[in-house]
Design a protein around this motif. Structure first.
Motif, mmCIF file in Angstrom:
data_model
loop_
_atom_site.group_PDB
_atom_site.id
_atom_site.type_symbol
_atom_site.label_atom_id
_atom_site.label_comp_id
_atom_site.label_asym_id
_atom_site.label_seq_id
_atom_site.Cartn_x
_atom_site.Cartn_y
_atom_site.Cartn_z
ATOM 1 N N ASP A 106 0.827 -1.201 0.000
ATOM 2 C CA ASP A 106 0.000 0.000 0.000
ATOM 3 C C ASP A 106 0.864 1.255 0.000
ATOM 4 N N ASP A 107 0.265 2.369 -0.426
ATOM 5 C CA ASP A 107 0.896 3.704 -0.355
ATOM 6 C C ASP A 107 2.216 3.781 -1.117
ATOM 7 N N PHE A 108 2.358 3.020 -2.185
ATOM 8 C CA PHE A 108 3.626 3.039 -2.927
ATOM 9 C C PHE A 108 3.802 4.400 -3.612
ATOM 10 N N GLY A 109 5.029 4.923 -3.488
ATOM 11 C CA GLY A 109 5.319 6.221 -4.083
ATOM 12 C C GLY A 109 5.449 7.324 -3.062
ATOM 13 N N THR A 110 5.265 6.968 -1.750
ATOM 14 C CA THR A 110 5.447 7.973 -0.701
ATOM 15 C C THR A 110 6.915 8.031 -0.314
ATOM 16 N N GLY A 111 7.215 8.822 0.698
ATOM 17 C CA GLY A 111 8.608 9.023 1.094
ATOM 18 C C GLY A 111 9.287 7.772 1.604
ATOM 19 N N PHE A 112 8.511 6.729 1.985
ATOM 20 C CA PHE A 112 9.123 5.515 2.509
ATOM 21 C C PHE A 112 9.391 4.487 1.416
ATOM 22 N N SER A 113 9.069 4.810 0.178
ATOM 23 C CA SER A 113 9.147 3.822 -0.888
ATOM 24 C C SER A 113 10.552 3.293 -1.073
ATOM 25 N N SER A 114 10.627 1.990 -1.294
ATOM 26 C CA SER A 114 11.893 1.354 -1.613
ATOM 27 C C SER A 114 11.612 0.252 -2.619
ATOM 28 N N GLY B 33 6.436 6.667 -14.976
ATOM 29 C CA GLY B 33 7.633 5.868 -14.728
ATOM 30 C C GLY B 33 7.397 4.770 -13.705
ATOM 31 N N LEU B 34 6.691 5.094 -12.610
ATOM 32 C CA LEU B 34 6.421 4.097 -11.588
ATOM 33 C C LEU B 34 5.569 2.960 -12.130
ATOM 34 N N VAL B 35 4.533 3.298 -12.867
ATOM 35 C CA VAL B 35 3.656 2.273 -13.430
ATOM 36 C C VAL B 35 4.432 1.369 -14.380
ATOM 37 N N ALA B 36 5.266 1.955 -15.235
ATOM 38 C CA ALA B 36 6.049 1.159 -16.191
ATOM 39 C C ALA B 36 6.981 0.197 -15.462
ATOM 40 N N MET B 37 7.612 0.687 -14.388
ATOM 41 C CA MET B 37 8.523 -0.163 -13.623
ATOM 42 C C MET B 37 7.775 -1.327 -12.974
ATOM 43 N N ILE B 38 6.621 -1.050 -12.371
ATOM 44 C CA ILE B 38 5.852 -2.088 -11.696
ATOM 45 C C ILE B 38 5.351 -3.116 -12.711
ATOM 46 N N GLN B 39 4.887 -2.615 -13.860
ATOM 47 C CA GLN B 39 4.408 -3.537 -14.890
ATOM 48 C C GLN B 39 5.519 -4.423 -15.417
#
Length: 573
Positions: free
Chosen positions: A468-476, A510-516
């Motif tokens: 959950d909450d991917f893309g916030t400051g804690f993302s890794s 960019g995030l969506v492309a990486m996850i896909q």
């Protein structure tokens, strides 16, 4: 046996000598006439018995008894006081001052003296055993048996004494409470023997940064305290706290294993925060938990805002306990829409409860539930109710829905969690693949030592794991391959309607492309506008969740709006 006769009357001394020679006692006899002469020879020679006259010139026999109490190396010495007086108070005073027996000179004979010497030695031996027993009991009562530090009992008394002493001065006292971070992980994974050794080494390191006049105590478990007295500047307390944390950061090597044992430290100050020892401890405890809440491995001073927050938290915790007892919780369900069909594909279960018909904010009560660990019981209730509701919906409506359930970091330490999930799946005959457990990246960071086994166990059941909450400051990005993640939920802060940043769409793309590229499913959260929806559809995001479609709904609202449509109603109904 070495016997010292202290008597200024030569006739009485000769009488004692004759009686001793007729007795069965083998002895070496030394004679002196005064207290000072006795003290001089006692500094050079060890005696077993002193036959001491009460009436002596300059100083009497009681004076010698008092001097003996502070002299080293005479703990086994027995003293028999002698006098021509038969006064009971004289005998009692002699015994109270430390003599083992009292004899009237006119009544002394071989039998009486021989028995008195043997009895005095026996009494002296028993007294020494009692003293040693008292010292051992005192040591156990005031010291921690593992680390040798002062314990909670001694700490409480010491703090109260210091407060009384400081009332006459303008100096301050700082109380530091030190709680080791993630110590439970060491005990659970390496055993209590390793945990105990770690506590011993931690105590040594903390002692190494303190001065001689600072009290270090182990209060129990992995909690320590330091009392800093005669402070002129409270900044000194902060410097000590920082030095302690710095000392603990170097790895500990125990049984060929390396451990990092950082600490969270809370500080309260006398008289600034309180003049009461119990309140000082409570305030330091509040400050220590603030350090933990702020990320651990840091020092926090108590302030009144913390007290207000603590009291608010206390009230919320009590209402949560009442809600648990009365089963006042209920669930709302937010729709999750398939972006290809535009139809309902699943829901996310969200807990709610009211006080006096006023709905409580989850952002307020969930953190309190986590800190108090009430979230364990609450979370089990949510899993049971959500699984039950999904079984009812999927038994009566089509297509089959999925149920997303949130898990907190505290639940990742619940050893019964996996068994409870399995029980609920079997009880309601729900396929594990229809349940998605949502984890925040914050939970993975805070409890990363314990997370792997629990998360893997949930995945092994066949349930889906959602980040959950991917893309916030804690993302890794590392979490996407370190954990068995199936679904990534893009945080609502990355939706075009939520940000004025000109490059937010590029970042989302960019995030969506990486996850896909990792073959993971994507859910876009916080979709609130047509622009949000169109952009997510353009990016081929799998599912949509947000107020554009609906807020969290009651069971009846969701059924009426989504499940009772003709095209989704099963023919068997």
């Amino acid at each position: 046996m070495n016997i010292l006769i202290v008597d200024d009357d030569i006739v009485d001394r000769e009488m004692i000598l004759r009686i001793l020679k007729r007795s069965k006692i083998l002895c070496n006899i030394t004679e002196v006439e005064t207290v000072d002469a006795a003290l001089e020879i006692l500094n050079k020679t060890i005696f077993d018995i002193i036959l001491l006259d009460y009436n002596l010139p300059q100083r009497n026999g009681i004076d010698l008894l008092l001097e003996l109490k502070v002299m080293p190396n005479h703990k086994d010495l027995a003293v028999i006081m002698m006098s021509t007086s038969k006064a009971d108070d004289l005998a009692l005073n002699s015994i109270n001052a430390g003599a083992q027996d009292f004899l009237v000179k006119t009544e002394i004979n071989v039998f009486r003296l021989q028995r008195a010497i043997l009895s005095a030695q026996a009494r002296s031996c028993l007294e020494n055993e009692l003293i040693q027993s008292h010292q051992r009991t005192k040591e156990l009562a005031e010291h921690d048996s593992l680390t040798g530090l002062s314990n909670r009992y001694f700490f409480d008394n010491h703090l109260n004494r210091e407060i009384q002493c400081h009332k006459e001065s303008n100096n301050k006292i700082a109380l530091l409470l030190i709680d080791l971070d993630h110590f439970k992980y060491v005990n659970d994974n390496y055993g209590h023997d390793v945990g105990d050794q770690l506590l011993i080494e931690v105590a040594k390191r903390i002692k190494g940064v303190l001065r001689k006049n600072e009290l270090l105590a182990r209060l129990g478990g992995d909690e320590f305290s330091v009392t800093l007295t005669n402070l002129h500047d409270i900044a000194d307390a902060n410097r000590i706290g920082e030095r302690i944390n710095e000392a603990l950061l170097a790895p500990f090597e125990i049984n060929n294993k390396s451990f990092i044992s950082a600490a969270s430290i809370g500080i309260s100050v006398y008289p600034n925060d309180s003049a009461n020892a119990k309140e000082l401890f409570k305030y330091a405890d509040i400050a220590m938990y603030r350090s933990k809440h702020n990320g651990r491995n840091q020092v926090s001073f108590f302030d009144m805002k913390m007290k207000e927050a603590f009291l608010e938290s206390f009230v919320i915790e009590n209402t949560l306990r009442t809600a648990i007892d009365n089963q006042d919780f209920y669930l709302h369900y937010q729709p999750v829409i398939d972006s290809n069909t535009g139809k309902l594909s699943g829901v996310e279960a969200l807990i709610r409860y009211d006080i006096d018909n006023i709905r409580q904010n989850p952002d307020s009560f969930i953190p309190v539930a986590e800190k108090s660990r009430l979230i364990i019981e609450i979370g089990q209730w949510v899993i049971l109710q959500a699984t039950k509701q999904l079984s009812l919906w999927n038994a009566h409506y089509s297509p089959q829905l999925t149920m997303a359930i949130n898990l907190s970091s505290a639940q990742l330490n619940d050893e019964q969690l996996i068994a409870h999930i399995k029980y609920c799946l079997n009880l309601f005959n729900v396929p594990a693949s229809q349940i998605e457990f949502e984890l925040t990246e914050t939970a993975l960071i805070v409890e990363q030592e314990n997370s792997n086994k629990i998360i893997q166990g949930i995945s092994d059941l066949g349930c889906k794991i959602s980040l959950d909450d991917f893309g916030t400051g804690f993302s890794s990005i590392s979490h996407l391959h370190r954990f068995p993640i199936d679904i990534v939920k893009i945080d609502k802060s990355l939706m075009p309607s939520a940000s004025t940043e000109y490059n937010i769409k590029k970042l989302l793309t960019g995030l969506v492309a990486m996850i896909q590229s990792l073959d993971l499913k994507i859910i876009a959260e916080g979709v609130e506008t047509k622009d949000d929806l169109d952009f997510c559809t353009q990016l081929n995001v799998d599912k949509i969740q947000g107020y554009y479609y609906d807020k969290p709904l009651t069971i009846n609202e969701l059924e009426e709006k989504y499940l009772l449509r003709k095209e989704s109603f099963k023919s068997k109904l």
